[in-house]
Scaffold this motif. Structure first.
Motif, PDB file in Angstrom:
ATOM      1  N   HIS A 136      -3.430   3.490  -4.441  1.00 40.01           N
ATOM      2  CA  HIS A 136      -2.310   3.620  -3.512  1.00 40.01           C
ATOM      3  C   HIS A 136      -1.019   3.965  -4.241  1.00 40.01           C
ATOM      4  O   HIS A 136      -0.170   4.685  -3.710  1.00 40.01           O
ATOM      5  N   HIS A 137      -0.850   3.422  -5.447  1.00 43.07           N
ATOM      6  CA  HIS A 137       0.355   3.651  -6.242  1.00 43.07           C
ATOM      7  C   HIS A 137       0.015   4.523  -7.443  1.00 43.07           C
ATOM      8  O   HIS A 137      -0.967   4.267  -8.156  1.00 43.07           O
TER       9      HIS A 137
ATOM     10  N   GLN B 284       0.806  -1.221   0.000  1.00 44.48           N
ATOM     11  CA  GLN B 284       0.000   0.000   0.000  1.00 44.48           C
ATOM     12  C   GLN B 284       0.845   1.279   0.000  1.00 44.48           C
ATOM     13  O   GLN B 284       0.289   2.369  -0.015  1.00 44.48           O
ATOM     14  N   PHE B 285       2.159   1.127   0.022  1.00 44.64           N
ATOM     15  CA  PHE B 285       3.028   2.299   0.139  1.00 44.64           C
ATOM     16  C   PHE B 285       3.840   2.481  -1.130  1.00 44.64           C
ATOM     17  O   PHE B 285       4.584   1.595  -1.543  1.00 44.64           O
TER      18      PHE B 285
ATOM     19  N   ARG C  49      -6.430  -4.089   4.645  1.00 47.15           N
ATOM     20  CA  ARG C  49      -5.833  -3.833   5.953  1.00 47.15           C
ATOM     21  C   ARG C  49      -5.466  -5.163   6.586  1.00 47.15           C
ATOM     22  O   ARG C  49      -6.177  -6.161   6.426  1.00 47.15           O
TER      23      ARG C  49
ATOM     24  N   ARG D 190      -2.590  -3.773  -2.903  1.00 43.91           N
ATOM     25  CA  ARG D 190      -2.900  -2.403  -3.331  1.00 43.91           C
ATOM     26  C   ARG D 190      -4.395  -2.090  -3.294  1.00 43.91           C
ATOM     27  O   ARG D 190      -4.839  -1.098  -3.870  1.00 43.91           O
TER      28      ARG D 190
ATOM     29  N   SER E 153       0.414   3.878   4.417  1.00 45.61           N
ATOM     30  CA  SER E 153      -0.102   3.786   3.060  1.00 45.61           C
ATOM     31  C   SER E 153       0.044   5.132   2.365  1.00 45.61           C
ATOM     32  O   SER E 153       0.222   6.170   3.011  1.00 45.61           O
ATOM     33  N   THR E 154      -0.008   5.097   1.070  1.00 45.74           N
ATOM     34  CA  THR E 154      -0.017   6.322   0.272  1.00 45.74           C
ATOM     35  C   THR E 154      -1.273   6.347  -0.576  1.00 45.74           C
ATOM     36  O   THR E 154      -1.936   5.322  -0.783  1.00 45.74           O
ATOM     37  N   SER E 155      -1.613   7.528  -1.074  1.00 48.65           N
ATOM     38  CA  SER E 155      -2.774   7.669  -1.941  1.00 48.65           C
ATOM     39  C   SER E 155      -2.455   8.639  -3.067  1.00 48.65           C
ATOM     40  O   SER E 155      -1.706   9.610  -2.885  1.00 48.65           O
TER      41      SER E 155
ATOM     42  N   TYR F 260       0.530   0.279  10.328  1.00 42.34           N
ATOM     43  CA  TYR F 260       0.872   0.190   8.910  1.00 42.34           C
ATOM     44  C   TYR F 260       0.732   1.563   8.273  1.00 42.34           C
ATOM     45  O   TYR F 260       0.000   2.426   8.755  1.00 42.34           O
TER      46      TYR F 260
ATOM     47  N   THR G 189       0.063  10.698   2.190  1.00 42.42           N
ATOM     48  CA  THR G 189       0.658   9.611   2.962  1.00 42.42           C
ATOM     49  C   THR G 189      -0.055   9.535   4.303  1.00 42.42           C
ATOM     50  O   THR G 189      -0.416  10.561   4.884  1.00 42.42           O
TER      51      THR G 189
END
Length: 448
Positions: free
Chosen positions: A201-202, A117-118, A294, A289, A174-176, A172, A157
């Motif tokens: 996410h990516h 997710q990052f 979660r 992704r 994650s990015t968006s 955890y 983030t």
């Protein structure tokens, strides 16, 4: 931005402070986020937004009394005051027979799945602006487009951490990344507006900006010169971008709180045929992704894949610990935590398994019907299942999509709608709830 371990250390520290202050049990949730968005309109920079936030929430228990409190002041003195105030509030609260942390024997101990997710790449403001401009330029290049409400590109983030006094500790990050375009077609009183939007996410999982822009424009142009719809009972076909809302009504109706309150139209339907035979609704919280992936839930319980609907039958409820205790069942790993307070319920990535007919084949036998691309309003009764919403879209005439229509209402009852639902083969995968084109016969359409 803090790392997941740093976030977890903060949550654990607050739990320790609460225990030292006299709490019988406690849990703490720490969340932090940062985001940046660039909006352009008519080729010019319209707005730049940058936000950063940190928030910690504490829940304490004194026997069967509990209280929750939160703060964005993370200084040691503020955290001590937070713990003391929470305990004082719990002492004055009424007893709740179902209150408490999740059962210790059910806690997730890891190792947790890697959910990817990052995204380590971070777009610059220049990158975001370029993406927004490219999307809007592509939209404005489409014939009959007359104006733009703008295009926005954003990136962010976040980190989530949960610690409990009975041994759970997990976090955890994650990015968006997202890109949206809203466009206007036509002139004068005949103007129509539509949009296109994607999130991932990516950044690499987003479509090209020009593709999103062109889609928004094509949707707006297709809505020009809408007709009106005569009233009557007829088949209704839901485009995938609105069809997922039907599944959202279903998951709300099987939440533990709704069942425990006896306020759900699916109250007595456990194990029964709710959807048509062959329909399967799958939850996959560990999808790589996935927007709702979660590794554990908001109480520290493991998340698992399951079929919420199997061959049309309802397989179970979505339970946090409190609703599970009230119903005499085991929690299912669906607890969710927001900014504070007791857990709610949420579900992981969902998809309705596709059927065998293409969308064209799904509508081929419809002599007169409607194809819905937009739903308006919130006319859904979760207790009775009665459904009534404003809509716009297209007529179906002689088995084919005809001209645009607007200002009509579709109505029915969700029990009957679910039982008669048919899925096409065009399953889309980029949303939190992914569905193919859906057909429901016998709905009431109210137009002129």
């Amino acid at each position: 931005m803090l790392s997941p371990q740093e976030a977890l250390d903060r949550a654990q520290d607050l739990v320790d402070r609460a225990r030292k202050a006299g709490a019988d049990a406690a849990d703490a949730v720490f969340g932090a986020s940062s985001s940046e968005g660039i909006q352009v309109r008519l080729g010019k920079l319209e707005d730049v937004e940058r936000s950063e936030s940190e928030h910690i929430s504490l829940r304490v228990f004194l026997g069967k009394r509990s209280a929750s409190i939160g703060s964005s002041d993370l200084s040691p003195q503020a955290l001590d005051e937070l713990a003391a105030r929470a305990i004082a509030m719990a002492g004055a609260a009424p007893e709740d027979a179902y209150a408490g942390l999740a059962p210790e024997e059910f806690l997730s101990r890891g190792p947790w799945p890697e959910l990817d997710q990052f995204d380590p790449s971070e777009p610059s403001p220049h990158d975001l602006r370029a993406a927004a401009l490219e999307a809007e330029d592509a939209a404005r290049a489409v014939a009959r487009v007359s104006n733009s409400d703008g295009a926005t590109a954003s990136a962010g983030t976040g980190v989530f951490a949960l610690a409990t006094s009975h041994g759970f500790a997990g976090a955890y990050g994650s990015t968006s990344h997202s890109l949206s375009v809203s466009i206007v077609a036509g002139e004068g009183a005949a103007k129509q507006r539509d949009y296109a939007w994607r999130s991932a996410h990516h950044r690499a999982d987003l479509p090209p900006p020009a593709e999103i822009g062109a889609l928004a424009a094509e949707r707006a142009v297709a809505r020009l010169e809408p007709g009106r719809m005569a009233s009557g009972a007829m088949p209704v076909v839901f485009d995938p971008r609105v069809g997922g809302s039907l599944i959202g009504h279903f998951t709300g109706a099987i939440s533990g709180s709704a069942i425990a309150r006896r306020s759900s139209f699916l109250l007595d339907k456990l194990g029964e045929q709710v959807f048509a035979p062959g329909i399967v609704l799958v939850e996959e919280p560990h999808t790589l992704r996935g927007l709702r992936s979660r590794p554990f839930d908001g109480e520290g319980l493991p998340t698992r894949s399951r079929n919420l609907i199997e061959d049309g039958r309802l397989t179970g409820w979505l339970l946090d610990s409190a609703s599970a205790r009230q119903l005499g069942l085991e929690p299912t790993g669906h607890a969710a935590r927001g900014g504070g307070g007791a857990p709610g319920v949420s579900v992981g990535n969902l998809h309705l398994q596709p059927g065998t007919a293409s969308p064209a084949e799904l509508i081929a036998d419809i002599a007169d019907g409607v194809y819905i691309t937009e739903l308006i309003g919130h006319g859904v009764n979760g207790v009775t299942g009665d459904y009534s919403r404003g809509a716009s879209g297209f007529r179906i005439v002689g088995g084919e999509i005809a001209g645009p229509i607007a200002e009509f209402t579709v109505a029915g009852n969700l029990l009957a709608m679910f039982a008669g639902l048919t899925a096409a083969s065009d399953l889309e995968w980029h949303r939190a709830i992914n569905v193919p084109t859906l057909r429901v016969d016998g709905m009431t359409v109210a137009g002129d």
